[in-house]
Design a protein around this motif. Structure first.
Motif: not given
Length: 408
Positions: A98-125
């Motif tokens: 489904a979707d474009s690559t960009s939309v899918m990256i956005y959706k799944l990155a945000r989904a992954a970040l929905s699992l984080r605890s408040p103390k986890r505030d860094e994204i590594v790239v």
């Protein structure tokens, strides 16, 4: 006939996949002598016009709106499962198309970040990841008030487990990287890197755009959390083909993606108030599935499943090894540098060569019917698609580059 072209002809005769070459459309005007950009846009299958015609006449033209109830609503998951079996090393129920690559990256990155605890505030790239990945993550970090941690990678190589281990930790909320680097073709050790990130307590999101269909992938065995890839490179799905997303079963009913559309609703045809995500992978859908775009993609996935990734990878290695052999012989003496790993265990489906003035060389190559692509500042990428690229095409490309550089 030159020595290189003679060797290429012998390799073509011995190629176990030589019969696959005829299954792809040659340019109707005969203008292309060597196509080495399948890592950006794959060739169409020779029988695709008939496949599309059958779909348009029978499925769309005859079944009309009934097609949605009869099969199309299930295609995002069904085609996803077909892709998972053929090229992702993933069990059913974890992949959607489904979707474009960009939309899918956005959706799944945000989904992954929905699992984080408040103390986890860094994204590594990493600093040399594909621009879309970097731009999207920058935007997401801004939206959520998170901090970006950049890995400084060697552009001739890519992300390593050692580099990742230096920066992930108790504040890491997400790690994002490409399995195969878009410039160099370097294959990251996805299994080991995923293990390192998990040891730090964070999820991973792998971009598979330059590896799916060319390099064996084992998402389940690697314990990957999320993955995304496009359908138009080695999957031969055509310009703008839909992307795919993988969400490990263990995360599906906890992670929440942000684009809450009606197709991802638990009861889409109730059309009532409030959003309730569908259980499982279907909850990661958003809008109406791109059915017409899935037809060529599904056709190409079936071909990959028929041939098998091991055979495809063996041909890919043979093609890139041959390319480097000719580069060493013909181009290195002219000042051309290899911008990809020499050890083919760490090399994906393309070889990058570098030299000043290569932007102009690429333009001249296109005029001569040789089609690689160019990546700034000075890299020509020679992309070999194992099912549709011959050894002769590789030899033609290297000889033409040599001729241009020597003024022949």
């Amino acid at each position: 006939m030159t020595a290189a072209s003679d060797r290429a002809e012998r390799l073509d005769r011995a190629d176990p996949l030589r019969g696959q070459l005829d299954r792809f459309v040659p340019p109707a005007d005969g203008s292309v002598r060597a196509y080495l950009d399948g890592n950006s846009l794959g060739r169409p299958a020779a029988d695709l016009p008939e496949v599309m015609r059958t779909f348009i006449i029978d499925s769309w033209g005859t079944r009309l709106i009934r097609g949605w109830d009869e099969e199309w609503m299930d295609w995002p998951q069904g085609v996803g499962d077909e892709l998972a079996a053929a090229a992702l090393g993933a069990a059913p129920g974890q992949t959607i198309v489904a979707d474009s690559t960009s939309v899918m990256i956005y959706k799944l990155a945000r989904a992954a970040l929905s699992l984080r605890s408040p103390k986890r505030d860094e994204i590594v790239v990493d600093i040399d990841n594909f621009p879309t990945d970097r731009y999207l993550i920058e935007g997401i970090a801004s939206e959520l008030g998170l901090r970006l941690v950049w890995i400084d990678t060697d552009p001739a190589l890519g992300v390593t487990a050692e580099l990742v281990a230096e920066v992930v930790g108790e504040r890491t909320a997400l790690f994002l990287a490409s399995h195969v680097a878009y410039r160099s073709g370097y294959i990251a050790d996805a299994a080991r890197i995923t293990e390192v990130v998990h040891a730090a307590g964070a999820p991973v999101l792998w971009d598979l755009c330059h590896s799916v269909g060319a390099v064996p992938i084992a998402l389940d065995d690697w314990q990957v959390d999320f993955a995304v890839g496009c359908g138009y490179k080695f999957l031969n799905g055509g310009p703008g083909a839909p992307a795919f997303g993988y969400v490990a079963a263990r995360h599906q009913d906890r992670a929440r993606q942000p684009l809450q559309g009606w197709i991802g609703h638990a009861r889409p045809f109730d059309m009532g108030p409030g959003y309730q995500p569908h259980p499982g992978i279907r909850g990661f859908l958003t809008g109406t599935p791109p059915i017409l775009g899935m037809v060529p993609l599904r056709h190409a996935i079936a071909l990959i499943g028929e041939v098998g990734l091991d055979a495809i990878r063996a041909k890919s290695l043979a093609l890139t090894d041959f390319a480097i052999e000719l580069i060493d012989e013909q181009l290195a003496p002219l000042g051309v540098r290899l911008g990809s790993p020499r050890d083919h265990r760490h090399r994906g489906g393309h070889v990058t060569i570098r030299a000043a003035g290569f932007a102009e060389v690429k333009e001249e190559l296109w005029k001569r019917g040789v089609l690689p692509d160019f990546r700034r500042p000075d890299g020509i990428r020679l992309g070999v698609s194992p099912l549709s690229t011959s050894f002769t095409e590789v030899a033609v490309a290297i000889e033409e580059i040599s001729d241009i550089l020597t003024g022949s």
